[in-house]
Structure formats: structure tokens, C-alpha cells
Design an enzyme around this catalytic site. Structure first.
Site, PDB file in Angstrom:
ATOM      1  N   LEU A   1      -1.625  12.354  -6.267  1.00 13.40           N
ATOM      2  CA  LEU A   1      -1.496  11.463  -5.122  1.00 13.40           C
ATOM      3  C   LEU A   1      -2.619  10.438  -5.213  1.00 13.40           C
ATOM      4  O   LEU A   1      -3.700  10.726  -5.740  1.00 13.40           O
ATOM      5  CB  LEU A   1      -1.623  12.230  -3.801  1.00 13.40           C
ATOM      6  CG  LEU A   1      -0.526  13.232  -3.437  1.00 13.40           C
ATOM      7  CD1 LEU A   1      -0.865  13.924  -2.119  1.00 13.40           C
ATOM      8  CD2 LEU A   1       0.832  12.563  -3.347  1.00 13.40           C
ATOM      9  N   ASP A   2      -2.384   9.254  -4.693  1.00 14.45           N
ATOM     10  CA  ASP A   2      -3.441   8.250  -4.649  1.00 14.45           C
ATOM     11  C   ASP A   2      -4.619   8.777  -3.835  1.00 14.45           C
ATOM     12  O   ASP A   2      -4.449   9.588  -2.914  1.00 14.45           O
ATOM     13  CB  ASP A   2      -2.919   6.955  -4.016  1.00 14.45           C
ATOM     14  CG  ASP A   2      -1.880   6.266  -4.886  1.00 14.45           C
ATOM     15  OD1 ASP A   2      -1.857   6.516  -6.103  1.00 14.45           O
ATOM     16  OD2 ASP A   2      -1.094   5.475  -4.333  1.00 14.45           O
ATOM     17  N   ARG A   3      -5.789   8.287  -4.152  1.00 17.17           N
ATOM     18  CA  ARG A   3      -7.023   8.754  -3.511  1.00 17.17           C
ATOM     19  C   ARG A   3      -6.922   8.780  -1.984  1.00 17.17           C
ATOM     20  O   ARG A   3      -7.284   9.761  -1.335  1.00 17.17           O
ATOM     21  CB  ARG A   3      -8.180   7.844  -3.943  1.00 17.17           C
ATOM     22  CG  ARG A   3      -9.513   8.172  -3.281  1.00 17.17           C
ATOM     23  CD  ARG A   3     -10.525   7.064  -3.533  1.00 17.17           C
ATOM     24  NE  ARG A   3     -11.796   7.419  -2.919  1.00 17.17           N
ATOM     25  CZ  ARG A   3     -12.902   7.683  -3.590  1.00 17.17           C
ATOM     26  NH1 ARG A   3     -12.899   7.643  -4.895  1.00 17.17           N
ATOM     27  NH2 ARG A   3     -14.010   8.000  -2.959  1.00 17.17           N
TER      28      ARG A   3
ATOM     29  N   THR B   1      -4.263   8.707  -0.076  1.00 13.50           N
ATOM     30  CA  THR B   1      -3.058   9.329   0.457  1.00 13.50           C
ATOM     31  C   THR B   1      -3.339  10.808   0.654  1.00 13.50           C
ATOM     32  O   THR B   1      -3.781  11.490  -0.273  1.00 13.50           O
ATOM     33  CB  THR B   1      -1.868   9.153  -0.502  1.00 13.50           C
ATOM     34  OG1 THR B   1      -1.598   7.754  -0.645  1.00 13.50           O
ATOM     35  CG2 THR B   1      -0.627   9.845   0.030  1.00 13.50           C
TER      36      THR B   1
ATOM     37  N   ARG C   1       3.702   2.131  -1.934  1.00 13.11           N
ATOM     38  CA  ARG C   1       2.836   1.029  -1.496  1.00 13.11           C
ATOM     39  C   ARG C   1       3.330  -0.304  -2.044  1.00 13.11           C
ATOM     40  O   ARG C   1       3.415  -1.300  -1.311  1.00 13.11           O
ATOM     41  CB  ARG C   1       1.403   1.306  -1.929  1.00 13.11           C
ATOM     42  CG  ARG C   1       0.800   2.556  -1.293  1.00 13.11           C
ATOM     43  CD  ARG C   1      -0.421   3.047  -2.040  1.00 13.11           C
ATOM     44  NE  ARG C   1      -1.453   2.039  -2.083  1.00 13.11           N
ATOM     45  CZ  ARG C   1      -2.537   2.120  -2.870  1.00 13.11           C
ATOM     46  NH1 ARG C   1      -2.679   3.145  -3.688  1.00 13.11           N
ATOM     47  NH2 ARG C   1      -3.438   1.162  -2.837  1.00 13.11           N
TER      48      ARG C   1
END
Length: 276
Positions: free
Chosen positions: A108-110, A112, A211
């Protein structure tokens, strides 16, 4: 105090993000107070590290105890966790690998938060990777996006091109060389002023897909500093994207089919900003 040894050349910031979640949270304070030492030398700025360097973080007890994940489910084959926003997936994996022998499956993105799954056995790794590759993993997200949607639900298709040098992706409406097809399904759950709360289902799982795709459609995720609307982010005083990996479920075909009836759900939810 925590001590780590560098295995490959990278910046101090990137190294911290990759191995020590609490140090990542406290990075600015640690630099300001020179509470990081590299090979015994106090460091006050983001420097380049080299393989073999020793990095010591003098975090406080409170900083060291700051939570960065909670456990949702664990058996002999898999570990499901709730990742906090602000934590790099790589740092979380570093910790879980060290303590449980966890194998990295997806990220997962940082900024998120939400559900992540790791394998604890070779069998678990094989079946999880097969499920993700075969699109037998159902990933549902929640997000607060800018604007009111004309269609309250839709399945959107586009094409995504990665730009590794810029650590970004670009979305286009027509296929191009190097582009991968993406499919993103959304449903509006609630509207408040000029903001919309969405449930998003990924039919493909590509880098920054939600995003970038939402921004391409004119409805960026609020708080997104990479693809978002800077003016709206500032107006609502939101510095991290309001995006949550809300649930994860699978259709396994092998021994993990015992988990087919389970849905792993995050305790986090995407919420409108208090000044929204």
C-alpha cells in the site's frame, strides 16, 4: 535506541522508511536533535548511506512504542494486518519478516492505511501470489474525493504508464506503448458540500491506480500531494490522502480455500475532514 546495518546504498530517509516505522514517524525530530548516528557520527541532515554503514536511532520510549499496525488475522499460512497511514509497506514488512518470517505479497502507498496480507509459509505465498495474479483477490477501498460525481456509480477504464524516475504514473484514455489497462469501479456513499465519499473496487491493481485514475477523471483524492488539487488540500488542511484499503477477500482454489468465506476488514474508514 535501535541499531540497523545498511545493506545497499540509499539515502538516510529512504533507509529509515524501509526498516524502522517509528524512526520514520520521528525522522524530522531525530534530525533536528541529531539523535541519529551513522558510524558513530551525529547526523542532522538526510545524507547518503553506503552498504555496511551502522545507523543508530535514539528514539524516545514514547516514539519507540508508537503503534504502526494492528493484527487482524493470523494462522500458520497468512498474516493479515491493518497498516497505519504514514508507514512504508517495506518498513512494515521488514519488521514482520524479522519477527514472524513474513513474506511480502503486495503493498500500500505510505499514506494509505488499511488491510495488508503477508504469507507465513511457502504454501501461503504460492496461493496468495496466484490469487492476486489471477484477479481472485477482491480489494475494496474508501476515499474522499474532490467534486460531485454526475454518475453515482460507474466502472472506469483507462491506461496507466509508469514513470519510475519521477516515482509517478500517468493515465491516458487510449492505449499507448508501455501502458497497462486499468479498471476502477466506484460507488458514491455520501456527498458533503463539494466532497464525495466513495467505495472503490479495483479490478486491476497497478501502482497509484486509485489516486491517478480519480485525478484523471477530475476528482482527485483529497489530501493527495502527488496527483491531487493543491488548492483544495490547503483549504481543507489535509496533508495525507484520505484513502483506506477497507477490505480484502479471496477466492482460493487450493488449501487456503478454507478462507474463502472470510472478509478481512480494516478498522480505519475514510472520513470527511472536520472543516468539510
Amino acid at each position: 535506541m535501535k541499531t540497523f546495518t545498511v545493506s545497499e546504498n540509499m539515502s538516510l530517509r529512504d533507509f529509515t522508511d524501509s526498516v524502522y516505522p517509528q524512526g520514520s514517524f520521528a525522522f524530522s525530530r531525530l534530525l533536528r536533535d541529531k539523535d541519529i548516528r551513522v558510524n558513530g557520527e551525529k547526523i542532522g541532515k538526510n545524507i547518503s548511506l553506503h552498504s555496511g554503514d551502522e545507523v543508530v536511532y535514539y528514539t524516545s520510549r514514547k516514539e519507540e512504542q508508537k503503534p504502526f499496525y494492528t493484527e487482524i488475522y493470523k494462522d500458520n499460512d497468512i498474516l493479515v494486518v491493518d497498516k497505519f497511514s504514514g508507514v512504508n509497506s517495506e518498513a512494515l514488512h521488514f519488521y514482520l519478516d524479522k519477527n514472524f518470517g513474513a513474506k511480502f505479497i503486495h503493498r500500500l502507498d505510505r499514506n494509505t492505511s488499511g488491510v495488508m496480507i503477508f504469507a507465513l509459509s511457502d504454501k501461503g505465498e504460492r496461493e496468495l501470489l496466484s490469487a492476486f495474479k489471477g484477479q481472485r483477490a477482491e480489494k475494496i477501498y474508501q476515499a474522499v474525493c474532490v467534486g460531485i460525481f454526475d454518475k453515482k456509480s460507474a466502472v472506469l477504464s483507462a491506461y496507466l504508464i509508469k514513470n519510475p524516475a519521477a516515482a509517478k504514473v500517468k493515465v491516458c484514455s487510449e492505449p499507448k506503448s508501455g501502458a497497462e489497462k486499468i479498471v476502477t469501479e466506484y460507488r458514491v456513499l455520501e456527498e458533503r458540500g463539494e466532497l464525495s465519499l466513495l467505495e472503490i473496487r479495483l479490478h486491476s491493481g497497478k501502482t497509484h491506480q486509485i489516486r491517478a485514475h480519480m485525478a484523471f477523471c477530475g476528482h482527485p483524492v483529497l489530501g493527495d500531494e502527488k496527483y491531487g488539487n493543491e488548492e483544495k488540500n490547503a483549504a481543507y488542511r489535509v496533508k495525507r490522502q484520505i484513502l483506506v484499503a477497507k477490505s480484502l477477500s479471496f477466492t482460493f482454489s487450493g488449501e487456503l480455500s478454507r478462507l474463502n468465506s472470510k472478509k478481512f476488514v480494516s478498522a480505519f474508514s475514510a472520513e470527511f475532514p472536520s472543516n468539510g
